[in-house]
Design an enzyme around this catalytic site. Sequence first.
Site, PDB file in Angstrom:
ATOM      1  CG  ASN A   7      -1.815   1.345   1.432  1.00  0.00           C
ATOM      2  OD1 ASN A   7      -1.697   2.229   0.735  1.00  0.00           O
ATOM      3  ND2 ASN A   7      -2.899   1.251   2.245  1.00  0.00           N
ATOM      4  NE  ARG A   9      -3.101   7.625   1.263  1.00  0.00           N
ATOM      5  CZ  ARG A   9      -4.256   7.878   1.957  1.00  0.00           C
ATOM      6  NH1 ARG A   9      -5.551   7.204   1.920  1.00  0.00           N
ATOM      7  NH2 ARG A   9      -4.397   9.031   2.688  1.00  0.00           N
ATOM      8  CB  CYS A  10       1.154   1.516   4.535  1.00  0.00           C
ATOM      9  SG  CYS A  10       1.791   0.558   5.793  1.00  0.00           S
ATOM     10  N   GLY A  11       3.655   3.659   5.622  1.00  0.00           N
ATOM     11  CA  GLY A  11       5.034   3.930   5.947  1.00  0.00           C
ATOM     12  C   GLY A  11       5.654   2.551   6.149  1.00  0.00           C
ATOM     13  NE  ARG A  14       5.922   6.218   2.264  1.00  0.00           N
ATOM     14  CZ  ARG A  14       4.931   6.290   2.852  1.00  0.00           C
ATOM     15  NH1 ARG A  14       3.862   6.155   2.753  1.00  0.00           N
ATOM     16  NH2 ARG A  14       5.125   7.219   4.146  1.00  0.00           N
TER      17      ARG A  14
END
Length: 116
Positions: A7, A9-11, A14
């Site tokens: 995802n 948007r997920c730290g 990433r």
Amino acid sequence: MIEVYHNPRCGKSRNCLAFLDNANQKYKIIKYLEEAPNYEELSALIEKLNLKPIELIRQKEKIWIDHFKNQQMTDEAIIKVMVENPILIERPIIIKGNKAIIAREADKIEAFFQDL
């Protein structure tokens, strides 16, 4: 080939990709929110993770709290809920062959590759 349920948007997700990049690991990104796994794919993933379906649920997500928390549900029903609401699937997930992990911490990712 390594696959990563990701995802953007997920730290944590990433960070997982950054770890793999730094380790020079080649991987394929699966944007599971855009292309949700079907029941069979998710069941196979849960088997690779060696988890119960409830352990793959993001239980702090609003949709879970509002609609499913405290309900008695079968494993099959929980999988169907994740198929219909992929935001509930814990992330990131690394898959290699017949093994997979929820890869939220770098030490878990390292251990996963050492065990392969």
